[in-house]
Design a protein around this motif. Structure first.
Motif, PDB file in Angstrom:
ATOM      1  N   GLN A  94      -8.748   3.119  -0.425  1.00 33.28           N
ATOM      2  CA  GLN A  94      -8.197   4.308  -0.896  1.00 33.28           C
ATOM      3  C   GLN A  94      -6.716   4.091  -1.201  1.00 33.28           C
ATOM      4  O   GLN A  94      -5.938   4.747  -1.645  1.00 33.28           O
ATOM      5  N   ALA A  95      -6.430   2.692  -1.158  1.00 35.07           N
ATOM      6  CA  ALA A  95      -4.878   2.326  -1.355  1.00 35.07           C
ATOM      7  C   ALA A  95      -4.891   1.203  -2.061  1.00 35.07           C
ATOM      8  O   ALA A  95      -5.562   0.485  -2.112  1.00 35.07           O
ATOM      9  N   ASN A  96      -3.789   0.911  -3.048  1.00 33.93           N
ATOM     10  CA  ASN A  96      -3.693  -0.252  -3.958  1.00 33.93           C
ATOM     11  C   ASN A  96      -2.490  -0.805  -3.156  1.00 33.93           C
ATOM     12  O   ASN A  96      -1.226  -0.747  -3.562  1.00 33.93           O
ATOM     13  N   PRO A  97      -2.656  -1.825  -2.297  1.00 33.53           N
ATOM     14  CA  PRO A  97      -1.578  -2.644  -1.546  1.00 33.53           C
ATOM     15  C   PRO A  97      -0.539  -3.382  -2.312  1.00 33.53           C
ATOM     16  O   PRO A  97      -1.223  -3.937  -3.300  1.00 33.53           O
ATOM     17  N   ALA A 104      -2.123  -3.802  12.373  1.00 34.82           N
ATOM     18  CA  ALA A 104      -1.110  -2.996  11.367  1.00 34.82           C
ATOM     19  C   ALA A 104       0.385  -3.345  12.149  1.00 34.82           C
ATOM     20  O   ALA A 104       1.240  -3.477  11.553  1.00 34.82           O
ATOM     21  N   ASP A 105       0.346  -3.436  13.565  1.00 29.52           N
ATOM     22  CA  ASP A 105       1.448  -3.784  14.384  1.00 29.52           C
ATOM     23  C   ASP A 105       1.798  -5.226  13.752  1.00 29.52           C
ATOM     24  O   ASP A 105       2.966  -5.490  13.690  1.00 29.52           O
ATOM     25  N   THR A 156      -2.273   3.903   9.568  1.00 32.14           N
ATOM     26  CA  THR A 156      -3.011   4.751   8.603  1.00 32.14           C
ATOM     27  C   THR A 156      -2.600   4.120   7.549  1.00 32.14           C
ATOM     28  O   THR A 156      -3.552   4.358   6.564  1.00 32.14           O
ATOM     29  N   ASN A 157      -1.879   3.491   6.939  1.00 31.79           N
ATOM     30  CA  ASN A 157      -1.626   2.604   5.666  1.00 31.79           C
ATOM     31  C   ASN A 157      -2.838   1.476   5.635  1.00 31.79           C
ATOM     32  O   ASN A 157      -3.414   1.482   4.671  1.00 31.79           O
ATOM     33  N   LEU A 158      -2.931   0.833   6.689  1.00 30.52           N
ATOM     34  CA  LEU A 158      -4.212  -0.098   6.953  1.00 30.52           C
ATOM     35  C   LEU A 158      -5.363   0.370   6.859  1.00 30.52           C
ATOM     36  O   LEU A 158      -6.176  -0.150   5.940  1.00 30.52           O
TER      37      LEU A 158
END
Length: 99
Positions: free
Chosen positions: A48-51, A31-32, A39-41
Motif C-alpha cells: 500500500q506504499a511506494n517506498p 522498523a526500529d 505503520t509505514n513498514l
C-alpha cells in the motif's frame, strides 16, 4: 482500506514480510532497525506504499540483504499507468530503420 499500489509494490512487500518472518521478528522490531515507523513498514509489506530508494536500502540493510534481492525479477510492466511501452532498444531500431 487502502489498495495495493502495483504488482511491484505487492511483491516487494511480500518479500520484505517473508524475510522478516524468516528471522522471527515483528514489524516494530524491523522498523526500529531500519529507522522507520512501524505503520509505514506495515503499509510497505501490504503493498500500500511506494517506498523510496532510501527506505528500500534501509530495510535491506536491516535485514542484511542485498537490496537487489528484494527487486529481482521486477519490471516496469508491473507498474500501473506506465506512460510508454517503448524501450530504448525500440527507439534505436526505429532510428536505424529511418536511416
Amino acid at each position: 482500506m487502502s489498495s495495493v499500489h502495483s504488482e511491484a509494490a505487492r511483491l516487494l512487500g511480500a518479500r520484505i514480510r517473508d524475510e522478516r518472518q524468516r528471522f522471527a521478528i515483528n514489524q516494530m522490531e524491523l522498523a526500529d532497525l531500519a529507522g522507520l515507523h512501524f505503520t509505514n513498514l506495515g503499509k510497505i509489506e501490504r503493498g500500500q506504499a511506494n517506498p523510496s530508494l532510501h527506505t528500500i536500502l534501509r530495510i535491506a540493510g536491516a535485514l542484511n540483504l542485498n537490496p537487489g534481492a528484494l527487486l529481482d525479477g521486477m519490471t516496469a510492466d508491473m507498474l500501473p499507468d506506465r506512460p510508454h511501452r517503448v524501450t530504448v532498444a525500440d527507439l534505436i531500431r526505429a532510428r536505424e530503420a529511418n536511416t
